[in-house]
Design an enzyme around this catalytic site. Sequence first.
Site, PDB file in Angstrom:
ATOM      1  N   LYS A   1      19.693  60.264  41.090  1.00 41.24           N
ATOM      2  CA  LYS A   1      18.781  59.355  41.810  1.00 41.24           C
ATOM      3  C   LYS A   1      17.658  60.142  42.464  1.00 41.24           C
ATOM      4  O   LYS A   1      16.493  59.752  42.404  1.00 41.24           O
ATOM      5  CB  LYS A   1      19.544  58.581  42.898  1.00 41.24           C
ATOM      6  CG  LYS A   1      20.518  57.563  42.358  1.00 41.24           C
ATOM      7  CD  LYS A   1      21.125  56.764  43.498  1.00 41.24           C
ATOM      8  CE  LYS A   1      22.309  55.966  43.020  1.00 41.24           C
ATOM      9  NZ  LYS A   1      23.107  55.402  44.099  1.00 41.24           N
TER      10      LYS A   1
ATOM     11  N   GLU B   1      34.787  58.321  39.081  1.00 43.47           N
ATOM     12  CA  GLU B   1      34.071  58.473  40.349  1.00 43.47           C
ATOM     13  C   GLU B   1      35.008  58.892  41.477  1.00 43.47           C
ATOM     14  O   GLU B   1      34.587  59.515  42.451  1.00 43.47           O
ATOM     15  CB  GLU B   1      33.379  57.153  40.740  1.00 43.47           C
ATOM     16  CG  GLU B   1      31.926  57.100  40.317  1.00 43.47           C
ATOM     17  CD  GLU B   1      31.153  55.941  40.916  1.00 43.47           C
ATOM     18  OE1 GLU B   1      31.737  55.100  41.624  1.00 43.47           O
ATOM     19  OE2 GLU B   1      29.944  55.864  40.662  1.00 43.47           O
TER      20      GLU B   1
ATOM     21  N   HIS C   1      39.751  55.154  13.110  1.00 42.99           N
ATOM     22  CA  HIS C   1      38.914  55.502  11.952  1.00 42.99           C
ATOM     23  C   HIS C   1      37.688  56.297  12.383  1.00 42.99           C
ATOM     24  O   HIS C   1      36.743  56.445  11.626  1.00 42.99           O
ATOM     25  CB  HIS C   1      38.527  54.226  11.203  1.00 42.99           C
ATOM     26  CG  HIS C   1      39.723  53.496  10.672  1.00 42.99           C
ATOM     27  ND1 HIS C   1      40.104  53.533   9.351  1.00 42.99           N
ATOM     28  CD2 HIS C   1      40.670  52.757  11.306  1.00 42.99           C
ATOM     29  CE1 HIS C   1      41.212  52.834   9.193  1.00 42.99           C
ATOM     30  NE2 HIS C   1      41.579  52.349  10.369  1.00 42.99           N
TER      31      HIS C   1
HETATM   32  O1  PA5 Z   1      31.535  52.475  42.995  1.00 49.57           O
HETATM   33  C1  PA5 Z   1      30.458  52.633  43.534  1.00 49.57           C
HETATM   34  O2  PA5 Z   1      30.329  52.808  44.758  1.00 49.57           O
HETATM   35  C2  PA5 Z   1      29.179  52.579  42.714  1.00 49.57           C
HETATM   36  O3  PA5 Z   1      29.440  52.503  41.362  1.00 49.57           O
HETATM   37  C3  PA5 Z   1      28.360  51.367  43.129  1.00 49.57           C
HETATM   38  O4  PA5 Z   1      29.118  50.203  42.955  1.00 49.57           O
HETATM   39  C4  PA5 Z   1      27.073  51.265  42.319  1.00 49.57           C
HETATM   40  O5  PA5 Z   1      26.322  52.430  42.474  1.00 49.57           O
HETATM   41  C5  PA5 Z   1      26.238  50.072  42.754  1.00 49.57           C
HETATM   42  O6  PA5 Z   1      25.976  50.147  44.127  1.00 49.57           O
HETATM   43  P1  PA5 Z   1      25.439  48.902  44.924  1.00 49.57           P
HETATM   44  O7  PA5 Z   1      26.491  47.845  44.924  1.00 49.57           O
HETATM   45  O8  PA5 Z   1      25.134  49.407  46.294  1.00 49.57           O
HETATM   46  O9  PA5 Z   1      24.191  48.415  44.211  1.00 49.57           O
END
Ligand code: PA5
Length: 448
Positions: free
Chosen positions: A424, A289, A310
Site C-alpha cells: 500500500k 495473514e 491433472h
Molecule cells: O483481514 C484483514 O484484516 C484484511 O484482509 C481486511 O479485511 C482487508 O484489508 C479489507 O479491509 P477493510 O475492511 O478495512 O476495507
Amino acid sequence: MIRLTFDYNNALDFISEADLKNYQEEINHHYLALRNKTGKGSDFLGWMGLPEQTHAHVLDKIEKTAAGLRKKSDIFVVIGIGGSYLGARAVIEALNHHFPHLKKENGAPVILYAGQNISEDYLHDLLTILDEKDYSLAVISKSGTTTEPAIAFRILRSHLENKYGVEEARRRIVAITDKEKGALKQLADEEGYETFVVPDDVGGRYSVLTPVGLLPIAVAGFDIRAMLDGAKRMKDHIGKDYSIAVNPVSAYAVVRNELYRKGKTTEIMVNYEPRLFYFTEWWKQLYGESEGKENKGIFPAGVSFTTDLHSMGQYIQDGLRNIFETVISVELPDNELKVPEDDKNLDKLNYIAGMPIHQVNRQAELGTTLAHLDGGVPNLRITIPRVNEEIMGEMIYFFEMACALSGYILGVNPFDQPGVEAYKKNMFALLGKPGFEKETEEIKKRLD
Ligand code: PA5
C-alpha cells in the site's frame, strides 16, 4: 454434537503421537490465554463470542434488510476485499447452485463481487451487466478507506444514482463499516444509508459471522441463524475438553505445527467439491495473514480435485517434499446422478455403470490419498456429512479457533497483518497520494 470430524492417522508415518502429546500443556495455556485475553493480539478476540453473542435484534435487522433488497434486486453486488469479501463468498458459493446466474426461479438475486481487484475491464464489464438489471449493493470496509473497494464503490454509487436517482440509490446501498470512524461511516451517515457495524474487536479475516458475512449470505437466501448455531455447536464442543485426543481443534493446530517443524512448510487445502473453492480462498487468507510473519509460518495453498490432479497433481505426487495436505471430505451429495450404461461401451466405463458419481469421486479421493502417502505427503482429513449452513458454521469456527491456537504455538500474533501495509505504501507513493511525498521521492529515485 458436532458433525465435523478430524482424522490425522495418515500423518502418523511422519510424526509421532508421543511428540503430539508434548504440546498438551502448551495448548491448554493458549486456550486460557484466549479465554482470559492475555495472549498476543487480545484486543481482537471479539470473534470468539459471535456465535452466541450476536443480538437477536441485529439478526432481525439483517434479515429484514436482506428481504427488502432481495425483492428489488436481480443482482446484489458485494463490494469488499480480503476479510471484507472472502467469508461471504466462501459461504454463498458453498451453499448456492453451481450456476446461479443461469437458474431461473428461487427468488434470490445473483451475487456478484466488486472491489476485490483494481481491474478496469472487470469493473467495465460489471457495469454493462448492471445497466440491464435491477440491483442493489453492500459496501463493506471496516476501515472505510481501503483503495480497492473505495474505487469500486465510487463507480457503482454513481452508476446507481444515474440509474435510479439519488433517493432510490440511497435505499439500494447498505454500508457495513466501523461504528463511528472512517470515511465510509461518515458518508453513510450523510447519505442516510442503512448501516451495520463491524465490531472493533473483530479483525477482517475473522468477521464472517458479523454483518460482514451475514448480510450478503442472508441476501443470497441462506439461513444465517443455522450457520451461527453450527458455529456455537463447535464452540461448545471444543470448550469442554482441550485434550488433543478428543478435541479436533487442538489436534489440527498441533498436528500442522508438528508437521511444520518436521519440514512440511506448505499446507495444501484440498476439496473434491468445486463449491468449496472459495472456502479454500477464505482459509488461505485466514491462515496466510495470521501466521505468515516474522519470517515464519506454513504457506497455505489450495487445490480442487480431481480438476487439479491433472495439473498440480504431478507436483504434489513427485515435487519438493515440503508439503502436507488437508482434505475436506464431504460424505454425501445433495443430489443423485449415476453413471449411465452404454451399449457400445467405447469409453470402457460400463464397469461403473449404475454407480453414483459421488461414489466415483470418493474412490478418487481414497486413491489419491494413498498415492500421496506413498509419495511422502502426510494427509489430514476433515470429514463433514454434507454442505449446509450448520456445517459451514462448524467449519468456520473450527478453522478460526485452530488458527488462533496455531498462531500462538508458532509464537506470532495471529490477529495483526503488518505485512500488508508494504504494497500500500508503495502504491500510494507511486500514485502521489497526499501525505506520501517523501515516499514518492524515494520510490522515484529507486526506479530511475
Ligand atoms: O483481514 C484483514 O484484516 C484484511 O484482509 C481486511 O479485511 C482487508 O484489508 C479489507 O479491509 P477493510 O475492511 O478495512 O476495507
